[in-house]
Structures are given as structure tokens and as C-alpha cells.
Write a protein that holds these residues in place. Structure first.
Motif: not given
Length: 627
Positions: A523-540, A554-558, A582-588
Motif C-alpha cells: 500500500m505504501l508503494e501505491e501511495i508513493n506512486n500517487w504522490l509522484r503522479a501529483h507532483g509531490h517533492t519530498p522534504h528531504t 526512502q527514509s521519509l517514506e517509512v 503520533k507521539n511526536l510533532r508531525v514532520c513537514l
């Protein structure tokens, strides 16, 4: 104390029938004793009392004692006391009864006063006097009473010893409580429960659980002690598991049980379990008074269902300030700041005086919406209008409000000018603002101060590492990591949970322990395909390691919240709301990704992070990207 006679009224109420034959005969002592013991209301007791007066039996020692104790047992301590003061030849039983009556109602000072009067009148106490006095007695007078029990030889009595264990346990003296407990030849249910409560209060849950598991008989008080112990020590899963075991053991829960269990549901964000518990409360006729109602509001708010919380709030009768606070806090944590301020005005309009908790909620609400002028107004009104001295938590809210809005200098001056010593949490709040706005110089200054004063915690190091990583200063990141390693400081791992079918599933970053791990990663891989199709740029740029760009992605994806969302997508009906804790602040990056997932799937996603709630709907978040 009033000396007006309470019982010599010219027209007493008609007497109860005292025999099955004629009522003009003198009643027997046994018959009157029976009637006193069976009386459940003030009217019945007054009628029996009138008969005693009419037949000259009001000074009979047994009947007098029984009547005095009966008045006290139905909550008329004033009648009991008036009768006590008219009693001739008061022996130890009369004195003990009046001491017991005050102690039972938490009137410790009065109970101790009558004990002192008893000694002045040369009446020697017995073991029942001490077991009565020790009920809910504070620890300092309890220590003095302990000395007297030893002098009079009552310290070995099981009831007295149990009372002493309870005094030390409630007073937080674990060592003394344990010493007394260990030397008891026979340990009663009450003493075991007192010791379990004491261990739980000090976080010694393993010792508490060991005692609990070894008990042959467990009543509701004992179950409450262990369930509340886990709930109060941040182990809500275990608390709810014990609650289910309690039900399986056919022990009927009471108000204390449901308060602890609702707290556990709120900590977990377990809405389904909380709703089931609400139904259980109603179906089993547990009174939804202001305490239970407030706990339900708090639970629903923390579980992401503010609507349910408001429905309960509106039905609470005789709301106190704690109930109002719970709803204001709910609006604040969900980012509905204007609703929180509006509810505060309603609370004041109906005559409630705000507490220090009220202002923590209000300042938090202002912080989530960047309402600086309103925040300052509330902060100053605390002392000027309501006589409430600001505490460290109020300063923390103000620093958060100013820091998030970019007013770093103003926030720094507020901290430096505080009358009370700022704690590491407060400095950490300011340090987080420095990271948010890229003020490296001030961030380094604060971090060095905290490290130098030995006040730094894992959050301090992580924030400083974040500041360095954001500017590509990998040497600084490495230096911080070395300091953490040398100091034995470990970063708190990110953990996200989701409740599905009344079961809470927890995920760490990169987690593969879940039975459905294979499906989750598909499912995570499918989500990544959706994100790429919508032009999402990871906040590395937020990755705190000196890695290549692909490794950072890859670190952000999991991240844990992405795993939880993926599990939610494969485990719940299409179109249903997904709730994440989530026990911590959600990241960007996770924040941006979750917005896109809500748009692509048409799902509402509610996420509770360490700071607040985020409601993601159709590509937007309720925080307005201000968190």
C-alpha cells in the motif's frame, strides 16, 4: 458551636409502632435497638429518638450510643454531635464514634480535635479509635499517631497496622509503608490495596502487579488501584487490558473504574473503545455526573471526536469549572481557537471563575491560531482581573505563541524576565521556535546554556541537530550526536498508532513487525506512486543524516504515521475516517503527504500529534499549515 437543643421540640413526630400489640406499653431496649439499626432515614430516627425521650431512655448507654452512630451513618453529623455533647459519662466507644464520624467525611482536623479532647478527659483510646483516626489521615499527624499506637501497644493490631500502611502509602513514604507492610503477619485486602496504590503512585508497577496477581480475592477497589496505576503512568494499553479482565472476572466497575479507563482511551486515542465504554456506562446505569461527564468530554476530545464531546458537555448538569475547562481544552487542541474563546466568555457569563487550567487552554488556543494580542490580554488578565499568578505552564504557552509567530526576541526577553526559574521544557519551546525560523545563533546559545547547566534532554539535542541539519552543517550534527552518545541520551523514537476493530496497532519508523507488514508496504508503494503522479517533492531537508537524496527520500517514506495511514487504508471501509495518534510533532513531509492522501482517496484523516489535532480533508488541514 451552637447550644440550641435539637431534640426537645414541643411537638415531636408521631412514634413508630413499637410492638404488634398495644403501643402504650413501655418499649423494650432490644426493640428500640432493632428499630435504630433498621432506620434508614432521618424521619425514622427522629421518631425513635422521640420515643426515647418520652420514656426517659435517652440516657441509656447502649441506645444513646446506637442513636449517635446512626445519625452519623446517614450523614447527620450535626445531630450526632449534639447528642454526644448531651451524653453523660462518655466512654471510649462514644468518643471513638464521634471521631469516626468526622474521619469518614474527611474532616481530619475535627477528628483530631475530638481525639485530643478525649485524652484531656482521661479516656484512653483503643484500637478502634486509631483505626478510625487513620482513615484518610494526612501523613504528619499520622506519624504522631503511629508513635502513640506503639506506646499503647496497638501497633500490632491488624486494622491499626493497615491504617498506618495506608497513611504512609497515601503520603508518598514508600519506605515506611513497605516496612510496615512486610512485617504484617496477615495481609488484609485493604492493606494489599493500599500497598498496590503506593507502588503505582511511585511508578513501581512491576511490584504493584506482583502483589495484585498474588491476591486470591480482588474487589473493585483493588482492580481500580491497578488499572489507574497503569493509566496514570502512561501505560494505557495495559490499563484497558486489565479493565477487560475485570469484566471477565465479573467484578462490577464503579465510577472510579470508568474514570481511569476513559483516561486510558484518551491517551491512546482509542475512539471505538471509548464509545463502547460510554455505552457500557449508560447500559449499566453508572451515573453520568459532572466527573464522569467531564471524563467523557476529555476522552472524546483526545480521540478526535469533538462533536461527541460537545454532545456530552451540553448534557452535563451543574457544570463546574473543570467541565468547562475540558471543553475549552478540546477546542484548543483541535485548533478551533475562536470556539474556545467564545466558550470562555459563556463560562464567565454564567458566573464561573476561571482557574489556572482555563488560561493554559486559552493561551494554547491563541498559540494555535497566532492570536498574539489576545494572548497577551489573557496573560495579563490572569493576575490583574482574577488574581491568578502565572505558572511555568502559562509562560510556556506565551513563549510558544510568540516563538511560532516569529517574535523570537520578545519570547527570549519574556523568558529572561521571568520571576520563576525557567525549566528545560520552556527553553526547549524557545529552541523549537529558533529551529522553525532558522535562528541558528540564538538556538546555539540556548542549547549551550542547557548543556552547560546539565539541563539538556533528548529533545534539546534533537532540536539543535535539526537546526544544524537544516543549514547543511553536518559537522554540527555529528558533534551533537557525539554529545548524545557520551551523555547516554537516546532520542525518543517516533511512534504512531491507529485503532481498528477495537484493537490499537502501533508502528515505529521502518517497522516490519506487523502481521500485515507485506500488505502495508505494498500500500505504501501505491501511495508513493500517487504522490509522484501529483507532483509531490519530498522534504528531504528535514532528514538529520548526511545521506544521498534517494536515501533521504526512502527514509521519509517509512515514517511511522505513513505506515499507520497505509494500514488504515487497507483495514477500513472506503470513505471512512482514519484516525492516527503520533507521539511526536508531525514532520513537514508527513503533513504534506497526508494532505495529498486525503485529497486522492477522499478520506478524512484525523491526526493527533504531540502539539495538537490536524483534520485533513480534501487536501487541506485544519491547522492552516501553522503548527
Amino acid at each position: 458551636m451552637s447550644s440550641t437543643p435539637l431534640f426537645t421540640t414541643p411537638r415531636p413526630p408521631p412514634p413508630l409502632p413499637l410492638s404488634t400489640s398495644t403501643t402504650h406499653q413501655s418499649p423494650t431496649v432490644d426493640r428500640l435497638t432493632f428499630l435504630i439499626d433498621k432506620s434508614k432515614s432521618i424521619n425514622h430516627l427522629l421518631q425513635v429518638h422521640a420515643v426515647l425521650l418520652r420514656h426517659g431512655l435517652h440516657h441509656h448507654p447502649v441506645l444513646n450510643f446506637k442513636l449517635q452512630r446512626a445519625y452519623s451513618s446517614i450523614g447527620r453529623l450535626d445531630y450526632s454531635l449534639a447528642l454526644f455533647e448531651r451524653t453523660r459519662n462518655r466512654n471510649v466507644f462514644f468518643w471513638t464514634s464521634i471521631v469516626h464520624g468526622h474521619a469518614q467525611r474527611g474532616l481530619h482536623d475535627q477528628a483530631l480535635f475530638y481525639y485530643a479532647q478525649m485524652l484531656i478527659h482521661d479516656v484512653e483510646p483503643n484500637c478502634f479509635t486509631f483505626s478510625s483516626l487513620l482513615k484518610s489521615c494526612p501523613i504528619e499527624p499520622g506519624k504522631a499517631l503511629h508513635s502513640q499506637t506503639i506506646r499503647l501497644g496497638f501497633d500490632s493490631d491488624s486494622y491499626v497496622r493497615t491504617g498506618l500502611v495506608d497513611v504512609y502509602a497515601r503520603g508518598g513514604d514508600l519506605v515506611s509503608a513497605q516496612q510496615l507492610f512486610d512485617t504484617m503477619p496477615e495481609k488484609s485486602l485493604v492493606s494489599l490495596t493500599a500497598m498496590i496504590t503506593c507502588y503505582a503512585k511511585h511508578g513501581e508497577l512491576d511490584k504493584a502487579r506482583l502483589l495484585f496477581e498474588d491476591m486470591e480475592d480482588r474487589d473493585v477497589v483493588c482492580w481500580n488501584a491497578i488499572i489507574d496505576g497503569y493509566a496514570q503512568n502512561g501505560m494505557p494499553n495495559e490499563a484497558l487490558l486489565l479493565f477487560r479482565q475485570m469484566l471477565a472476572a465479573r467484578v462490577k466497575p464503579n465510577e472510579v473504574t470508568v474514570l481511569a479507563s476513559l483516561s486510558a482511551c484518551g491517551q491512546l486515542g482509542a475512539l471505538e473503545s471509548g464509545r463502547w465504554l460510554h455505552s457500557y456506562i449508560e447500559n449499566n446505569r453508572i451515573d453520568i455526573n459532572v466527573r464522569v461527564g467531564t471524563a467523557l468530554v476529555d476522552m472524546y476530545s483526545k480521540c478526535g471526536s469533538l462533536e461527541d464531546g460537545r454532545l456530552v458537555f451540553d448534557r452535563i448538569k451543574d457544570k463546574d469549572v473543570v467541565a468547562w475547562n475540558s471543553m475549552i481544552v478540546g477546542y484548543a487542541m483541535h485548533g478551533f481557537s475562536r470556539d474556545a474563546l467564545r466558550l470562555f466568555r459563556e463560562m464567565c457569563a454564567v458566573g464561573h471563575h476561571p482557574s489556572d487550567i482555563t488560561f493554559i487552554a486559552l493561551l494554547s488556543a491563541c498559540s494555535h491560531a497566532g492570536l498574539i494580542s489576545e494572548g497577551w490580554r489573557f496573560f495579563y488578565s490572569m493576575k490583574d482581573e482574577y488574581g491568578i499568578e502565572p505558572k511555568i505552564e502559562h509562560y510556556g504557552c506565551m513563549v510558544n505563541l510568540l516563538g511560532r509567530a516569529g517574535h523570537l526576541k520578545e519570547a527570549y526577553l519574556l523568558v529572561k524576565g521571568m520571576k520563576i526559574e525557567p525549566d528545560p521544557v520552556l527553553w526547549g519551546t524557545l529552541l523549537g521556535a529558533c529551529r522553525l525560523h532558522g535562528n541558528i545563533a540564538l538556538g546555539e546559545e540556548i542549547a549551550e546554556y542547557l548543556v552547560g547547566k546539565n539541563l539538556a534532554n533528548s529533545g534539546t539535542y534533537v532540536l539543535l541537530s535539526n537546526i544544524y541539519a537544516a543549514t547543511g552543517n553536518w559537522e554540527g550534527v555529528a558533534r551533537v550526536r557525539t554529545l548524545m552518545k557520551l551523555g547516554g541520551v537516546e532520542k525518543e523514537p517516533g511512534c504512531s498508532s491507529i485503532e481498528v476493530n477495537n484493537m490499537v496497532h502501533e508502528f515505529l519508523a521502518g517497522d516490519r513487525r506487523h502481521p500485515k507488514s507485506k500488505e502495508i508496504y505494498m500500500m505504501l508503494e501505491e501511495i508513493n506512486n500517487w504522490l509522484r503522479a501529483h507532483g509531490h517533492t519530498p522534504h528531504t531537508e528535514i532528514v538529520l543524516h548526511d545521506l544521498g537524496e534517494r536515501e533521504k527520500e526512502q527514509s521519509l517514506e517509512v515514517h511511522s504515521e505513513k505506515l499507520a495511514i497505509a494500514f488504515g487504508l487497507i483495514s477500513t471501509q472506503p470513505g471512512s475516517t482514519i484516525k492516527i495518534v503520533k507521539n511526536l510533532r508531525v514532520c513537514l513531509d508527513c503533513h504534506a503527504v497526508t494532505k495529498l492522501i486525503s485529497k486522492i482517496t477522499g478520506r478524512k484523516i484525523v491526526m493527533r500529534d504531540r502539539n495538537r489535532f490536524h483534520h485533513f480533508v480534501n487536501g487541506s488541514c485544519s491547522c492552516g499549515d501553522y503548527w
